[in-house]
Motif scaffolding. Structure first.
Motif, short mmCIF file in Angstrom:
data_model
loop_
_atom_site.label_atom_id
_atom_site.label_comp_id
_atom_site.label_asym_id
_atom_site.label_seq_id
_atom_site.Cartn_x
_atom_site.Cartn_y
_atom_site.Cartn_z
N PRO A 3 -11.08 -4.33 0.11
CA PRO A 3 -9.90 -4.00 -0.25
C PRO A 3 -8.65 -4.63 -0.38
N TRP A 4 -7.73 -3.40 -1.32
CA TRP A 4 -6.75 -4.58 -2.36
C TRP A 4 -5.53 -4.43 -0.74
N PRO A 5 -5.58 -6.53 -1.13
CA PRO A 5 -3.92 -6.50 -0.31
C PRO A 5 -2.95 -6.08 -0.79
N CYS A 6 -2.46 -5.58 0.31
CA CYS A 6 -1.39 -4.51 -0.21
C CYS A 6 0.04 -5.13 0.44
N GLY A 7 1.83 -4.68 1.34
CA GLY A 7 2.92 -5.62 0.88
C GLY A 7 3.07 -5.88 2.23
N VAL A 8 1.77 -5.29 3.12
CA VAL A 8 2.76 -4.63 4.08
C VAL A 8 2.46 -6.12 5.20
N PRO A 9 2.81 -7.05 5.25
CA PRO A 9 2.58 -7.70 6.49
C PRO A 9 1.65 -7.30 7.39
N GLU A 10 0.96 -7.96 8.38
CA GLU A 10 0.03 -7.65 9.46
C GLU A 10 -1.06 -6.16 8.95
N GLY A 11 -1.01 -5.55 7.89
CA GLY A 11 -0.81 -4.76 8.00
C GLY A 11 -2.37 -4.43 7.05
N GLY A 12 -2.90 -3.31 6.78
CA GLY A 12 -4.00 -2.86 5.65
C GLY A 12 -3.42 -2.77 4.70
N GLU A 13 -4.66 -2.08 3.99
CA GLU A 13 -4.31 -1.56 2.07
C GLU A 13 -3.78 -0.25 2.70
N THR A 14 -3.02 0.24 1.82
CA THR A 14 -1.92 1.47 2.30
C THR A 14 -1.72 2.27 0.82
N PRO A 15 -1.59 3.34 0.50
CA PRO A 15 -1.26 3.81 -0.34
C PRO A 15 -0.24 4.40 -0.90
N ASN A 16 0.96 3.82 -0.80
CA ASN A 16 2.02 4.19 -1.43
C ASN A 16 2.35 3.32 -2.44
N LEU A 17 3.88 3.49 -3.27
CA LEU A 17 4.00 3.11 -4.32
C LEU A 17 4.34 1.61 -4.37
N LEU A 18 5.53 1.18 -4.10
CA LEU A 18 5.71 -0.28 -3.94
C LEU A 18 5.15 -1.34 -2.85
N LEU A 19 4.72 -0.76 -2.15
CA LEU A 19 4.16 -2.03 -1.06
C LEU A 19 2.09 -1.08 -1.45
N GLY A 20 2.00 -0.94 -1.37
CA GLY A 20 0.28 -0.26 -1.63
C GLY A 20 -0.51 -0.09 -3.49
N LEU A 21 -1.53 0.82 -3.34
CA LEU A 21 -2.55 1.43 -4.02
C LEU A 21 -1.79 1.71 -5.05
N ALA A 22 -0.50 2.64 -5.15
CA ALA A 22 -0.24 3.61 -6.11
C ALA A 22 0.35 2.91 -7.39
N GLY A 23 1.18 1.96 -6.11
CA GLY A 23 1.61 0.83 -7.35
C GLY A 23 0.70 0.27 -7.67
N ILE A 24 -0.19 -0.83 -7.16
CA ILE A 24 -1.47 -1.18 -8.53
C ILE A 24 -1.91 -0.35 -9.31
N GLY A 25 -2.17 0.89 -8.85
CA GLY A 25 -2.42 1.25 -9.91
C GLY A 25 -1.66 1.39 -11.65
N TYR A 26 -0.24 1.96 -10.99
CA TYR A 26 0.37 1.84 -11.55
C TYR A 26 0.40 0.46 -12.68
N PHE A 27 0.49 -0.64 -12.36
CA PHE A 27 0.49 -1.89 -12.90
C PHE A 27 -0.08 -1.69 -13.70
N TYR A 28 -2.05 -1.19 -13.36
CA TYR A 28 -3.13 -1.25 -14.76
C TYR A 28 -2.49 -0.04 -15.61
N LEU A 29 -1.91 0.63 -15.60
CA LEU A 29 -1.40 1.70 -16.53
C LEU A 29 -0.33 1.00 -17.66
N ARG A 30 0.32 -0.16 -16.60
CA ARG A 30 1.05 -0.44 -17.54
C ARG A 30 0.23 -1.32 -18.37
N LEU A 31 -0.54 -2.59 -18.35
CA LEU A 31 -1.02 -2.81 -18.64
C LEU A 31 -2.16 -2.59 -19.67
N TYR A 32 -2.40 -1.39 -19.64
CA TYR A 32 -2.80 -0.04 -20.81
C TYR A 32 -1.94 0.36 -21.58
#
Length: 414
Positions: A372-401
């Protein structure tokens, strides 16, 4: 021409497919379940819940990722997820208080941004106009005394309004931005150290440095207004606010302090964080914009170099237990975005290569291991959102692309 590495688009697409798979659908709308930080029992803590509508942790942020992913890939599945996410965002937005939800990341302006970008990706003018209509509804709203920073208040919304006013020729938006600027001028607190703002409402705490909650974000808002209005009050306030932030620079750490940490620090001294929200990465981003708007201050380039070096060192030498998390707000993706921004603006491709190393590390150590991707919610797990989670990590990869088709969501410009 910048070389595009397909593995980064593939990584973003795999995250997009996961988010599409996990969406919960009803009547043409979709939403997601995930971890977020909630204020419960008089303290902040993790909660697993359905996403609300905002850009930071809600459906607007996830939809923004799908809008950019659709433009880069053309995948019909992402189009469907974007349309479903926008429908959910619009449904939830109907109940938002327009007079208080004026923060870019936390309220109506961020939702409007997503609608504009979604309308562009879907080639539907009516969605763009819906977003612009949301922004025009902000006219006449007076910011609160505390929620005034980049995340929650006018400091983040001012550059966005000015940018939209120019792009879409909507002078009402300029008027709203100026009204917000007047509020910030009234709330500015002068001192011997320089000008700052109370963004936290804690009289026992020094006013914060930093981009998302502190002085650096305010400086950008003031300078954006000065660029449009030529009103010297904005310029003078920005210059004096820079003096405040500089007076607290911790030279031995190459960083700026997070004054929220004093109470929990036995030494009574603030510590420095390493994030977009607090510390060198966010301040470095702010200074990249500041140097474009304030060209006669020779200290700014030195601050940019310091922020880049401090951030790059933290990314290449992570904590013993690993990279920490990959979120945009206070993780590796957000920190590496400073290097992408600097590479583009300063014409230094070697900085982009350092950011790419972080992206490749994530693919090899996390994605390829089916972790699971390590996300930004302390003591929480993987989460879908933009600033703390998967959507933001995906956005970062689009930035790299391709950082041109996917501009940073962490630095707002007029």
């Amino acid at each position: 021409m910048t070389l595009k590495h397909p593995q980064f688009l593939e990584a973003a697409s795999r995250i997009g497919h996961r988010l599409s798979r996990d969406a919960v659908w009803a009547n043409g709308s979709c939403n997601w379940l995930g971890w977020s930080m909630e204020y419960l029992d008089n303290k902040w803590g993790p909660a697993y819940k359905v996403c609300d509508s905002n850009l930071y942790s809600g459906t607007a942020g996830i939809s923004l990722f799908f809008a950019k992913l659709l433009k880069n890939s053309g995948d019909k599945l992402f189009k469907a997820s974007l349309e479903g996410g926008i429908n959910s965002t619009l449904e939830q937005a109907e109940s938002i208080n327009r007079t208080t939800s004026i923060g870019f990341y936390s309220g109506i302006p961020g939702i409007a941004h997503t609608l504009i970008e979604a309308g562009d990706a879907l080639q539907q003018e009516e969605i763009i106009n819906k977003g612009l209509g949301f922004l025009e509804e902000l006219q006449g709203n007076i910011p609160q005394k505390v929620m005034i920073d980049v995340i929650s208040g006018p400091a983040g919304t001012i550059p966005f309004l000015l940018g939209c006013a120019k792009r879409f020729k909507r002078e009402k938006l300029t008027a709203t931005a100026i009204a917000y600027g007047e509020s910030l001028l009234k709330l500015a607190i002068p001192s011997d150290e320089g000008t700052s703002w109370d963004t936290m409402g804690d009289p026992t705490q020094k006013n914060l440095t930093g981009y998302s909650h502190g002085v650096a974000g305010m400086v950008c808002a003031m300078l954006e207004l000065h660029k449009v209005t030529n009103d010297k009050r904005y310029l003078d306030t920005a210059i004096d606010a820079l003096r405040y932030e500089r007076s607290h620079f911790v030279r031995e750490q190459g960083n700026w302090p997070d004054f929220r940490n004093i109470a929990s620090n036995n030494s009574g001294k603030p510590t420095c964080n390493m994030a977009w929200c607090h510390g060198a990465p966010g301040i470095g981003m702010a200074r990249l914009r500041t140097v474009e708007l304030l060209k006669n201050d020779p200290k700014i380039m030195d601050e940019i170099k310091t922020a880049i070096n401090t951030t790059a060192a933290s990314l290449l030498h992570p904590p013993k237990d690993g990279i920490g998390n990959y979120s945009l707000c206070h993780g590796a993706s957000g920190n590496a975005d400073l290097l992408i921004l600097a590479a583009d603006q300063l014409k230094k491709p070697e900085l982009k290569q350092r950011a790419e190393q972080i992206g490749l590390q994530g693919i090899q150590q996390i994605e390829m291991q089916n972790l699971p991707w390590p996300c930004g919610v302390p003591e929480g797990g993987e989460t879908p959102n933009l600033l703390l989670g998967l959507a933001g990590i995906g956005y970062f990869y689009l930035r790299l692309y391709d950082s041109q088709t996917t501009p940073s969501i962490l630095l707002l410009k007029g």
